[in-house]
Every structure is written in C-alpha cells, then in structure tokens.
Write a protein that holds these residues in place. Structure first.
Motif, PDB file in Angstrom:
ATOM      1  N   PHE A 486       0.875  -1.177   0.000  1.00 29.69           N
ATOM      2  CA  PHE A 486       0.000   0.000   0.000  1.00 29.69           C
ATOM      3  C   PHE A 486       0.906   1.219   0.000  1.00 29.69           C
ATOM      4  O   PHE A 486       1.603   1.471   0.988  1.00 29.69           O
ATOM      5  CB  PHE A 486      -0.880  -0.047   1.249  1.00 29.69           C
ATOM      6  CG  PHE A 486      -1.938   1.013   1.284  1.00 29.69           C
ATOM      7  CD1 PHE A 486      -2.820   1.178   0.248  1.00 29.69           C
ATOM      8  CD2 PHE A 486      -2.056   1.848   2.385  1.00 29.69           C
ATOM      9  CE1 PHE A 486      -3.809   2.147   0.286  1.00 29.69           C
ATOM     10  CE2 PHE A 486      -3.037   2.807   2.440  1.00 29.69           C
ATOM     11  CZ  PHE A 486      -3.915   2.959   1.386  1.00 29.69           C
ATOM     12  N   ALA A 487       0.924   1.964  -1.089  1.00 27.93           N
ATOM     13  CA  ALA A 487       2.003   2.933  -1.270  1.00 27.93           C
ATOM     14  C   ALA A 487       1.540   4.197  -1.957  1.00 27.93           C
ATOM     15  O   ALA A 487       0.433   4.288  -2.477  1.00 27.93           O
ATOM     16  CB  ALA A 487       3.135   2.298  -2.085  1.00 27.93           C
ATOM     17  N   ARG A 488       2.436   5.168  -1.940  1.00 27.34           N
ATOM     18  CA  ARG A 488       2.232   6.432  -2.645  1.00 27.34           C
ATOM     19  C   ARG A 488       3.480   6.756  -3.436  1.00 27.34           C
ATOM     20  O   ARG A 488       4.603   6.632  -2.940  1.00 27.34           O
ATOM     21  CB  ARG A 488       1.933   7.556  -1.661  1.00 27.34           C
ATOM     22  CG  ARG A 488       1.915   8.937  -2.322  1.00 27.34           C
ATOM     23  CD  ARG A 488       1.607  10.018  -1.333  1.00 27.34           C
ATOM     24  NE  ARG A 488       1.791  11.339  -1.919  1.00 27.34           N
ATOM     25  CZ  ARG A 488       1.581  12.485  -1.293  1.00 27.34           C
ATOM     26  NH1 ARG A 488       1.183  12.463  -0.031  1.00 27.34           N
ATOM     27  NH2 ARG A 488       1.771  13.640  -1.887  1.00 27.34           N
ATOM     28  N   ILE A 489       3.271   7.202  -4.671  1.00 31.51           N
ATOM     29  CA  ILE A 489       4.385   7.606  -5.532  1.00 31.51           C
ATOM     30  C   ILE A 489       4.618   9.100  -5.318  1.00 31.51           C
ATOM     31  O   ILE A 489       3.744   9.919  -5.587  1.00 31.51           O
ATOM     32  CB  ILE A 489       4.084   7.319  -7.007  1.00 31.51           C
ATOM     33  CG1 ILE A 489       3.760   5.835  -7.202  1.00 31.51           C
ATOM     34  CG2 ILE A 489       5.255   7.717  -7.888  1.00 31.51           C
ATOM     35  CD1 ILE A 489       3.290   5.497  -8.591  1.00 31.51           C
ATOM     36  N   PHE A 490       5.788   9.447  -4.832  1.00 33.10           N
ATOM     37  CA  PHE A 490       6.121  10.853  -4.580  1.00 33.10           C
ATOM     38  C   PHE A 490       6.796  11.512  -5.780  1.00 33.10           C
ATOM     39  O   PHE A 490       6.774  12.733  -5.908  1.00 33.10           O
ATOM     40  CB  PHE A 490       7.041  10.968  -3.367  1.00 33.10           C
ATOM     41  CG  PHE A 490       6.321  10.866  -2.057  1.00 33.10           C
ATOM     42  CD1 PHE A 490       5.695  11.961  -1.495  1.00 33.10           C
ATOM     43  CD2 PHE A 490       6.243   9.664  -1.389  1.00 33.10           C
ATOM     44  CE1 PHE A 490       5.020  11.877  -0.291  1.00 33.10           C
ATOM     45  CE2 PHE A 490       5.574   9.563  -0.179  1.00 33.10           C
ATOM     46  CZ  PHE A 490       4.957  10.668   0.366  1.00 33.10           C
ATOM     47  N   SER A 491       7.416  10.717  -6.648  1.00 29.88           N
ATOM     48  CA  SER A 491       8.112  11.290  -7.800  1.00 29.88           C
ATOM     49  C   SER A 491       8.239  10.221  -8.872  1.00 29.88           C
ATOM     50  O   SER A 491       8.396   9.030  -8.572  1.00 29.88           O
ATOM     51  CB  SER A 491       9.500  11.797  -7.392  1.00 29.88           C
ATOM     52  OG  SER A 491      10.242  12.236  -8.515  1.00 29.88           O
ATOM     53  N   GLY A 492       8.197  10.657 -10.143  1.00 28.38           N
ATOM     54  CA  GLY A 492       8.398   9.734 -11.246  1.00 28.38           C
ATOM     55  C   GLY A 492       7.140   8.963 -11.606  1.00 28.38           C
ATOM     56  O   GLY A 492       6.033   9.260 -11.159  1.00 28.38           O
ATOM     57  N   THR A 493       7.349   7.949 -12.438  1.00 24.44           N
ATOM     58  CA  THR A 493       6.255   7.119 -12.922  1.00 24.44           C
ATOM     59  C   THR A 493       6.601   5.654 -12.705  1.00 24.44           C
ATOM     60  O   THR A 493       7.746   5.255 -12.906  1.00 24.44           O
ATOM     61  CB  THR A 493       6.003   7.372 -14.423  1.00 24.44           C
ATOM     62  OG1 THR A 493       5.695   8.754 -14.611  1.00 24.44           O
ATOM     63  CG2 THR A 493       4.864   6.533 -14.948  1.00 24.44           C
ATOM     64  N   LEU A 494       5.614   4.894 -12.314  1.00 28.29           N
ATOM     65  CA  LEU A 494       5.823   3.475 -12.041  1.00 28.29           C
ATOM     66  C   LEU A 494       5.014   2.651 -13.026  1.00 28.29           C
ATOM     67  O   LEU A 494       3.876   2.988 -13.338  1.00 28.29           O
ATOM     68  CB  LEU A 494       5.386   3.153 -10.610  1.00 28.29           C
ATOM     69  CG  LEU A 494       5.925   1.870  -9.999  1.00 28.29           C
ATOM     70  CD1 LEU A 494       7.424   1.979  -9.788  1.00 28.29           C
ATOM     71  CD2 LEU A 494       5.221   1.574  -8.681  1.00 28.29           C
ATOM     72  N   LYS A 495       5.623   1.568 -13.512  1.00 26.81           N
ATOM     73  CA  LYS A 495       4.893   0.663 -14.403  1.00 26.81           C
ATOM     74  C   LYS A 495       5.371  -0.760 -14.171  1.00 26.81           C
ATOM     75  O   LYS A 495       6.406  -1.000 -13.537  1.00 26.81           O
ATOM     76  CB  LYS A 495       5.086   1.070 -15.865  1.00 26.81           C
ATOM     77  CG  LYS A 495       6.500   1.042 -16.374  1.00 26.81           C
ATOM     78  CD  LYS A 495       6.546   1.487 -17.825  1.00 26.81           C
ATOM     79  CE  LYS A 495       7.964   1.435 -18.392  1.00 26.81           C
ATOM     80  NZ  LYS A 495       8.857   2.396 -17.736  1.00 26.81           N
ATOM     81  N   GLU A 496       4.614  -1.691 -14.691  1.00 28.01           N
ATOM     82  CA  GLU A 496       4.951  -3.098 -14.506  1.00 28.01           C
ATOM     83  C   GLU A 496       6.312  -3.402 -15.130  1.00 28.01           C
ATOM     84  O   GLU A 496       6.654  -2.907 -16.202  1.00 28.01           O
ATOM     85  CB  GLU A 496       3.889  -3.983 -15.146  1.00 28.01           C
ATOM     86  CG  GLU A 496       2.557  -3.953 -14.448  1.00 28.01           C
ATOM     87  CD  GLU A 496       1.571  -4.926 -15.070  1.00 28.01           C
ATOM     88  OE1 GLU A 496       2.042  -5.938 -15.627  1.00 28.01           O
ATOM     89  OE2 GLU A 496       0.368  -4.674 -15.013  1.00 28.01           O
TER      90      GLU A 496
END
Length: 574
Positions: A486-496
């Motif tokens: 359970f998370a939050r992205i603070f910077s950038g982009t996340l992908k599989e």
C-alpha cells in the motif's frame, strides 16, 4: 459511475494541482464509514439510498459483522467543483478503535490532508485527540466535520439554541487540543534554539531568556473556524452537510446583505437588526437569536419536525416546494419517515458535495509538500542535516513531484497486507475490473453451468458435491498467497516490470555510498532489488489494474517499505 473517460483520468492523475490525498480520522463510532459511503455514493459507485447503511469501505466479513472498521481501505473519487475544474481524490478510510491505531499511522503517513470527524454528542473523545496529534506530527492539514447533529434533534430533544451551545462547546474542545499541540511544539523549538545560544551572552547581560516563543508564533491558520470554511456541520446517516458559505450565499440574496459579511457573521454572537438591515454584535447578551440559530438550525429543525415528529405530508410538501426540491413520489410513500427525510436532506444539503468542495478548496495537493515533511520522510529518526549530500538532494525530487519518466522514481510503501487468494485470483487476471467478458470467457462459464445443471438433474451431486465438481482450473486458478504494498508515488512514474531498489528502515546511506565508491556489485545491508508486478488502484472492495501511474495511492505486488529506481547510494533510510 464515473463521469470521466479513462484517458481523462490518466491526464488528471498527472496533474499534481488537481490531486488530493486525504484520510478520514475519528474516534470509533463517530461516523467515518457512513461519511465514506456518502462520498462514494457521490460518484455513483453505490446508491445514494444505501449511503450510511452499506458500509462499502468495510470489505472484510468481520468488519461487516462487528460494525467497526478494522483495516484501512482506499478509493479514488472524481469531483467537479462549481467552476468546472475536475479533481481526483484518493480517500483512505481508517479505523477509529485504539487497537488499530497502527492502521491510522499508515494512512496519515501517505496523505496530505485529513478529514477529522467528531460526534457532536460524544464530543472530543480520547482517540480524537490521538488522531489530531498524529496529523499534527505528520504535518498534514486537517478539516473538521461535526457529525451526528441529528442526534441533538431526535435523541437529546434540544432546541436550536441549545444545540448551538453544544456545537460551540465541541468546537472549543477541538481547538483547545490544537492549541495545546501548537504550544508544545513552539515551546520545544524555542527551548532548543535558546540552548544553542552561547552562555557567555547571558553572563554579559546578567539575565535569562524566559520567553516561551508563543508571542511571536503565528497561529492564524491553526484553529477550526466555521467562518474560515474548514468546518462542516453534518449528519452522515441522513445524508446532509453544509458549510457557512452555503447559507451565506442563500441569505445574501434574500436579505440584501453582503456575502462576505454573512460569511464572517453567520457563526458567532451576531444577530440581524431587521429595521436597519445591519448585523450587530451581542446577540446572547441582548436576548436575541444568533444568526446561525435563526437562519440555519431552525430551518433544519423544522424539516425534522415536519417529517419525523409530526409526519405531516402537507407541511412537508410546502417545505420541499419552498426549497425548490423535486422528491420522487415513491419517496413520499415510504412507510419509514427516515427514508423520506434522507431524500429531502440529501437533495437540499448534499453531504458528498459539501465535503469534497472543502477538500478541493482547503486541503493541499501533492505539489504543496512542505520542506519539513519531506525532511521527515527522508530522514526518518535521523537528523536531516547529518545525512550525506547525495541523500539530501532527493529533497528537490520530492518537492518537484514530477511525473516525467526521467525523474527519480520514489515510492513510499506505507504497509504490506495479505490478500485472500480467492479474491486476488480474480483481480490479478488480465481482465480489468469492470471490463466486459470476452466470448471465450462467456463460453467457458456457460459450459461450466451446463455441466453442474446436468449433474444435478441426474442426482449425481448434492449441495456439497457441487462445490467439489467445480473445475478449479476454470473457476479458481491456484494462486499462492501474496502480499500487496500500500504505497504512494512521490516522484516519477511506475509501471509493470520496473526494477527498483527496496530500502529497509535500517538502511544506512553512508554504507551504500562507500560501496559505490569501491565500485562494488554487492548490495548494501537492508537493500534489495524488486521487480514491480501488477499495479492497482484501490477502489474500496476491488482493485483496478493500471498500466502506469504517477503520484497516486496504489497497490502493487512487492516486498519491503521504500522503493526507488535511483542508485542505492544517494537514497536515505525512510
């Protein structure tokens, strides 16, 4: 039911100014989950009539049985304000029981704002003080909802003036807690600053600085003030809520009084001089009704009296006509007057709109992260100034909150939780939740139903045999137990497929720097590599699969706490 297409939602997620990450905090049974139901119903996900009764965010069977929230759950909501601007709101409903305070900490850690709910009858409870303290320590901005005002009418049988006195008392209790937290922190900071001064200065002057620092501290935005727009008066069970701004707009037209004047005087010891059409001070001293009692509470009391107490349909019809409401005929024929009351109040003073408008207006977005909070996230229990320079440079990435692929990917995993394999087997399938079934899936299900029906007719199966007959490879693929972050992205982009470094809470950046200088391929202690599996956004009881995302609360398969795509050497323990 969403009002935006998938493409528009992707664009909205990339706009940090139109994002709000918030959590609902309160003592147990103060109305958090009922409030969450109203917010979910505002997006058409559940029926408005079921809001406050369905407990949509309580997805676990034991939560539904016991009637309390035990685990934090999240959902993404869309809201359009009066100016036409769209916002995406990531909402977390957290438990209120003291035994689950750890769930509150994980929710507060990844949010920028909080909605604090207080039962007007119970007042400021012990857990209310605790959640206010947690929000204060995490440096997130709260708004206040004074809930269950209907209890003052139906249970306590209070008059509008008595209810006004009770609401004022509860508001003073909450503000006293905020003042205590502010004074404690201010005095501590001033004490540390005074200790750093050379003692020689005191010896030369022959005096000691006894100042606590409170005189120079700015507390103008500290307290909950209805006139400031950060207090909502509500009854989540009956589906209504409002701010001072709502009635100021209505009565500015009717009375011919300036809207800004009414905004400042609708709450407080003010009354209206009808002859001079002026707002005067000293309502209680002169035996006058305060404006809040005369123009707000008395109207609400009249609605409850007509619908619940008298059950007078003619009077109720006149009230709905005066308010300009269109109530469906089936609502007026309900045997339960509470359902009729809900239909009226949810149209007159919709709770979901009132809360989401204040959230969009008063609470900050991800791009408004304060420097103090960023330093706290990076350094954890350490002093930020003692960290290596490479680590301190990450502060700029946090503050920039850039969605670009070139930016450092920084993800804070607040907690890991197990997902029931029987549920995750459906959710990890290639089909996105809510997407139509393919012809192959429809054919397989029809064949499955045909086989079970034929077996029943032949008497080959009883009730238990049906379960044994189900082909596991069709209904429930064998899925191993997994943990979801359970998370939050603070910077950038996340992908599989992204490979990230996972930094444990005991990670030391100076050790990683030393290994990097030695060109060592060995990973530092408490640092591992992880490949991102499926990425989801939490939608209450379901997980919706995402191809990529940025700066939102998400759930994805993976271990440990902080994640980053940047080299392990410049990352700090967080």
């Amino acid at each position: 039911m969403r009002t935006l297409s998938a493409e528009e939602l992707v664009v909205l997620r990339r706009n940090a100014h139109r994002l709000r990450n918030i959590c609902i905090l309160a003592h147990v049974d103060h109305g958090k989950t009922s409030l969450a139901d109203s917010l979910v119903a505002s997006n058409g996900i559940i029926s408005q009539r079921m809001a406050g009764r369905l407990r949509y965010m309580d997805s676990r069977p034991d939560e539904q049985e016991r009637g309390i929230t035990m685990k934090s759950s999240a959902i993404a909501l869309h809201h359009t304000i009066d100016t036409g601007e769209n916002y995406l709101i990531n909402l977390i409903d957290s438990p209120g029981h003291v035994d689950f305070s750890g769930e509150v900490s994980t929710a507060v850690r990844i949010c920028d704002g909080a909605v604090v709910v207080v039962d007007v009858v119970e007042g400021c409870a012990p857990q209310t003080v605790q959640v206010l303290r947690q929000a204060w320590l995490e440096n997130i901005r709260p708004i206040l909802i004074i809930n269950k005002i209907d209890r003052l009418i139906l249970e306590k049988k209070m008059t509008p003036l008595e209810a006004y006195a009770r609401i004022r008392l509860v508001l003073e209790q909450i503000n006293a807690v905020m003042g205590s937290l502010f004074a404690t922190e201010t005095m501590l900071k001033h004490s540390l600053k005074r200790d750093l001064k050379p003692k020689a200065d005191e010896e030369e002057t022959g005096s000691y600085d006894w100042d606590a620092g409170l005189d120079d501290a700015d507390d103008s935005t500290l307290y909950f003030q209805p006139e400031a727009g950060n207090v909502i008066f509500a009854s989540a069970l009956d589906g209504w809520g409002f701010t001072i701004e709502h009635f100021a707009e209505i009565y500015s037209r009717k009375l011919g009084v300036s809207r800004s004047v009414l905004r400042k005087t609708l709450w407080g010891d003010f009354y209206l001089n009808v002859k001079e059409k002026k707002v005067m001070r000293g309502a209680l001293a002169k035996g006058k009704r305060p404006l809040f009692v005369q123009f707000v509470l008395e109207n609400i009391w009249q609605v409850y009296d007509a619908v619940i107490n008298k059950m007078d349909k003619d009077l109720t019809f006149k009230i709905t006509e005066a308010l300009g409401l269109k109530i469906h005929a089936r609502e007026t024929k309900q045997a339960d007057p509470k359902l009729h009351l809900f239909a009226i109040c949810s149209q007159w003073l919709p709770l979901g709109k009132a809360v989401l408008d204040v959230v969009c207006d008063k609470l900050p977005g991800p791009s408004s992260l304060s420097a103090e909070r960023v330093e706290s996230l990076i350094s954890n229990q350490l002093q930020f100034d003692t960290l290596p320079l490479e680590t301190q440079k990450l502060k700029d990435a946090f503050l920039a909150c850039s969605p670009d692929a070139s930016a450092a990917t920084i993800v804070f995993v607040s907690k890991m939780f197990a997902v029931d394999p029987s549920n995750i087997s459906r959710q990890v399938s290639p089909r996105v939740v809510g997407q139509a079934l393919t012809m192959e899936e429809i054919t397989a299900r029809r064949e499955q139903v045909r086989l079970i029906t034929a077996a029943k007719k032949d008497g080959e199966l009883d009730g238990e045999g049906v379960e044994e007959m189900k082909p596991k490879e069709v209904l429930k693929p064998v899925v191993e137990s997994i943990f979801v972050g359970f998370a939050r992205i603070f910077s950038g982009t996340l992908k599989e497929g992204d490979e990230l470094f996972v930094l444990g809470p005991k990670h030391k950046p100076e050790v990683a720097l030393e290994l990097a200088r030695q060109s060592s391929v060995e990973l530092p202690p408490h640092v591992t590599r992880a490949t991102v599996g499926a990425i989801y956004t939490m939608m209450g009881r379901e997980l919706e699969k995402l191809s990529l995302d940025c700066r939102i609360i998400w759930c994805g398969q993976g271990p440990s706490r902080p994640l980053s795509r940047a080299p392990p050497s410049p990352i700090s323990a967080s």
